[in-house]
Design a protein around this motif. Structure first.
Motif: not given
Length: 188
Positions: A159-162, A166-169, A13-18, A124-126
């Motif tokens: 970065a936005l899509f990633l 990452l947040l979803s996962v 989640v942290f990676r997704g937020v960054i 599939w999201m990953l």
């Protein structure tokens, strides 16, 4: 294996937020000079690389794919270090460096997703995140002389899509972690 990975949902989640924060900066100031863009991108790669390596070491004894996190982390640290300590690099070198990082990272993300497909629903999201990383890298290779504004927008969208993936996962892994702990009498 999925339970061990779910313990580190906060890292994902942290990676997704960054990544999302970085995307916002890329969209707000697309005309940043190349030097400033290099510093922002270098800092992101460096921090992301450090967290990937830490995560790899945390799961080393529990997951045989731990080395993929180390490899992703090393790529991020190398790319980030070059960008931070040599900010005067040319635009073509920056584009090439980012393209290589995106392709290698994407391939490793797909590998991890395939390994988790039997243990995680909606893997599939990953896989899609990995495919987007590879496609982003290929796109950058095809247009190495794109202007800094175009590069900022490409990086911002990536970065936005990633970040959202990452947040979803990460939140899905949080549910797995809470479910496991509630069934085994532990507090999350």
């Amino acid at each position: 294996m999925i339970h061990e990975l779910s313990k580190y949902w906060g890292y994902i989640v942290f990676r997704g937020v960054i990544a999302i924060i970085f995307a916002i900066f890329a969209f707000i100031w697309p005309a940043l000079t190349l030097s400033v863009l290099v510093i922002f991108l270098g800092a992101y790669f460096l921090v992301d690389g450090i967290f990937s390596i830490v995560h790899g070491f945390q799961i080393m004894k529990k997951d045989e794919s731990w080395w993929t996190f180390l490899l992703i982390g090393l790529m991020g640290i190398i790319a980030g270090g070059i960008m931070l300590f040599m900010p005067g690099i040319t635009a073509v070198f920056l584009v090439t460096l980012v393209a290589i990082w995106a392709i290698v990272t994407g391939i490793l993300e797909i590998f991890v997703a395939i390994r988790l497909r039997k243990e995680l629903t909606n893997e599939w999201m990953l896989i899609l995140a990995g495919i987007l990383s590879v496609a982003f890298g290929v796109l950058l290779f095809m247009q190495p002389l794109a202007g800094v504004v175009v590069l900022a927008w490409y990086i911002g969208f990536y970065a936005l899509f990633l970040g959202f993936f990452l947040l979803s996962v990460g939140f899905r892994l949080r549910k797995v972690h809470k479910s496991y702990d509630s069934h085994h009498g532990k507090h999350a």
